[in-house]
Design a protein around this motif. Structure first.
Motif, PDB file in Angstrom:
ATOM      1  N   ALA A   1       6.858  16.962   9.456  1.00 42.15           N
ATOM      2  CA  ALA A   1       7.664  16.860   8.233  1.00 42.15           C
ATOM      3  C   ALA A   1       8.015  15.402   7.939  1.00 42.15           C
ATOM      4  O   ALA A   1       7.966  14.958   6.781  1.00 42.15           O
ATOM      5  CB  ALA A   1       8.934  17.699   8.373  1.00 42.15           C
ATOM      6  N   ALA A   2       8.359  14.653   8.972  1.00 39.49           N
ATOM      7  CA  ALA A   2       8.721  13.252   8.783  1.00 39.49           C
ATOM      8  C   ALA A   2       7.532  12.421   8.311  1.00 39.49           C
ATOM      9  O   ALA A   2       7.653  11.598   7.389  1.00 39.49           O
ATOM     10  CB  ALA A   2       9.293  12.682  10.075  1.00 39.49           C
ATOM     11  N   LEU A   3       6.394  12.618   8.929  1.00 41.39           N
ATOM     12  CA  LEU A   3       5.196  11.867   8.542  1.00 41.39           C
ATOM     13  C   LEU A   3       4.796  12.193   7.111  1.00 41.39           C
ATOM     14  O   LEU A   3       4.420  11.299   6.340  1.00 41.39           O
ATOM     15  CB  LEU A   3       4.053  12.172   9.509  1.00 41.39           C
ATOM     16  N   GLU A   4       4.871  13.452   6.742  1.00 43.76           N
ATOM     17  CA  GLU A   4       4.518  13.841   5.377  1.00 43.76           C
ATOM     18  C   GLU A   4       5.502  13.284   4.361  1.00 43.76           C
ATOM     19  O   GLU A   4       5.152  13.093   3.190  1.00 43.76           O
ATOM     20  CB  GLU A   4       4.446  15.369   5.272  1.00 43.76           C
TER      21      GLU A   4
ATOM     22  N   ALA B   1      -3.307  15.105  13.566  1.00 43.97           N
ATOM     23  CA  ALA B   1      -3.878  15.138  12.216  1.00 43.97           C
ATOM     24  C   ALA B   1      -2.892  14.569  11.205  1.00 43.97           C
ATOM     25  O   ALA B   1      -3.271  13.783  10.315  1.00 43.97           O
ATOM     26  CB  ALA B   1      -4.258  16.570  11.846  1.00 43.97           C
ATOM     27  N   ALA B   2      -1.618  14.927  11.327  1.00 43.24           N
ATOM     28  CA  ALA B   2      -0.602  14.415  10.411  1.00 43.24           C
ATOM     29  C   ALA B   2      -0.431  12.911  10.583  1.00 43.24           C
ATOM     30  O   ALA B   2      -0.267  12.170   9.603  1.00 43.24           O
ATOM     31  CB  ALA B   2       0.725  15.126  10.652  1.00 43.24           C
TER      32      ALA B   2
ATOM     33  N   ARG C   1      -1.156   7.426   8.696  1.00 44.64           N
ATOM     34  CA  ARG C   1      -1.567   6.068   9.039  1.00 44.64           C
ATOM     35  C   ARG C   1      -2.404   5.444   7.918  1.00 44.64           C
ATOM     36  O   ARG C   1      -2.331   4.228   7.680  1.00 44.64           O
ATOM     37  CB  ARG C   1      -2.358   6.085  10.349  1.00 44.64           C
ATOM     38  N   ALA C   2      -3.162   6.264   7.220  1.00 43.57           N
ATOM     39  CA  ALA C   2      -3.969   5.768   6.104  1.00 43.57           C
ATOM     40  C   ALA C   2      -3.101   5.222   4.976  1.00 43.57           C
ATOM     41  O   ALA C   2      -3.567   4.417   4.154  1.00 43.57           O
ATOM     42  CB  ALA C   2      -4.862   6.894   5.575  1.00 43.57           C
ATOM     43  N   ASN C   3      -1.834   5.632   4.963  1.00 39.35           N
ATOM     44  CA  ASN C   3      -0.881   5.155   3.955  1.00 39.35           C
ATOM     45  C   ASN C   3       0.115   4.160   4.536  1.00 39.35           C
ATOM     46  O   ASN C   3       1.167   3.900   3.930  1.00 39.35           O
ATOM     47  CB  ASN C   3      -0.126   6.344   3.357  1.00 39.35           C
TER      48      ASN C   3
END
Length: 398
Positions: free
Chosen positions: A105-108, A131-132, A137-139
């Motif tokens: 939830a935090a990463l999203e 996966a999250a 990381r891409a962002n």
């Protein structure tokens, strides 16, 4: 919602908004992490941050802990905290069964995440977290798992010596992490003794540290696993006065075949009477040996087998010099540091990685790698210590 700076953001550090930090959990690990957040900027050059919120289930107790540990406020709902625009970092110190839901939830939500080990209670949860983390990381959103013993200066020095070839070819490693807080059969039940909340016992709790150190120190990977688990006290007093079943292991043993050809033996126990928090590591190479014990964490034993035999012997290196990892920030030579400093070093490395827009180490992928090894130990133990094959993945550096 505030989005953390992308690596391509070249805004001068002094003009950026201080990073708002929220920690979830205020017991043992919450206290250790809070101490690190409170002290890190006093000793290391780190990006500006603020201890915004401490989160816990009991409103009264978490409010008291927040005031004691230096947090500006407290809360009981981690979901609402994650949604706040003034929160940029989520530090997860809650039990393992909560890690996946909170971290994902935090990463999203675009928050950087630090989570205590082990990564999760199950492989499935750990894979979802990885996966999250990869997507975030891409962002420019970073994540790290808290294997704090990588930040013991003596162990960081040991890794340097091994990488420099001072031990030559490493052949044999012994790792034993021994505690005794469950030696008394009358010690009461806790969440750590229930599989549904802890995932496993000594295996996930302390073997995760031992295995991470084997891989980290050697920069190696595991290809085969054989293991055994045992519960010595299978029923303990519950809160209602009756006895409850213990559903996790008290002790675990594993033999690990490494990709390099070295063999590592790992032994962990929470019923080793007289051993309080002893992580002993012995690394044997054809040119030298390293010895370490966490209960003497400022010391490293080193034998150089390349000198004449008449001069050989273990030397005691007191790891307190400014030339040693992390020590330039602390006290004059000979003034030892303690266990709590490893968490300060961990927060320092996490913050500087965020500022640089670089993935910190150890990554969630490293945590998943350890999780695969732990699962293989369980699988082997269930099959009478059968040999389990793994796809070897080399651990990341610090």
């Amino acid at each position: 919602m505030t989005t953390p700076a992308h690596p391509s953001d070249h805004t001068p550090a002094q003009t950026r908004q201080p990073l708002g930090v929220a920690a979830i959990g205020y017991a043992f690990m919450g206290k250790a992490h809070s101490n690190a957040w409170r002290n890190v900027a006093s000793f290391f050059d780190v990006p500006a941050f603020e201890q915004k919120v401490l989160v816990g289930r009991d409103a009264t107790q978490v409010a008291e802990a927040a005031a004691k540990y230096g947090w500006a406020e407290s809360a009981t709902d981690w979901r609402s905290v994650i949604e706040r625009d003034d929160i940029h970092i989520i530090d997860i110190c809650a039990p393992g069964w909560m890690h996946a839901e909170i971290a994902i939830a935090a990463l999203e939500a675009g928050k950087h995440v630090l989570v205590e080990k082990p990564l999760a209670n199950t492989l499935g949860e750990a894979e979802l977290m990885v996966a999250a983390a990869a997507s975030a990381r891409a962002n420019g959103v970073q994540s790290m798992i808290g294997f704090n013993y990588r930040r013991v200066p003596a162990l960081a020095l040991a890794r340097e010596l091994i990488a420099e070839g001072r031990l030559g070819t490493v052949r044999h490693v012994r790792a034993a992490y021994l505690q005794d807080w469950l030696s008394d059969a009358e010690s009461p039940m806790t969440w750590r003794l229930r599989k549904e909340t802890a995932g496993s016992g000594a295996l996930g709790d302390i073997a995760s540290h031992a295995i991470d150190q084997v891989l980290f120190l050697l920069g190696d990977a595991v290809s085969e696993v054989s293991g055994r688990l045992h519960t010595f006290v299978d029923r303990r007093p519950g809160p209602d006065g009756g006895l409850e079943d213990v559903t996790v292991d008290d002790a675990a043993w594993a033999t690990l075949t490494l990709a390099s050809g070295a063999i590592a033996s790992v032994e962990v126990s929470r019923v080793a009477t007289g051993q309080k928090n002893s992580l002993k590591l012995e690394i044997y190479g054809d040119k030298g040996t390293i010895l370490f014990d966490l209960e003497a964490l400022n010391e490293l034993g080193f034998l150089d087998a390349t000198v004449p035999v008449r001069e050989q012997g273990f030397r005691r290196i007191l790891v307190n010099e400014p030339e040693h990892p992390y020590l330039e920030a602390w006290w004059p030579q000979g003034h030892i540091i303690g266990w709590e400093h490893t968490f300060t070093h961990q927060i320092r490395d996490f913050l500087t990685a965020i500022a640089a827009g670089e993935p910190p180490s150890p990554s969630f992928e490293d945590g998943l790698n350890v999780q695969h090894i732990l699962a293989a130990v369980e699988e082997s133990a269930a099959a009478k210590s059968s040999l389990i094959q793994l796809n070897a993945t080399t651990i990341e550096g610090a």
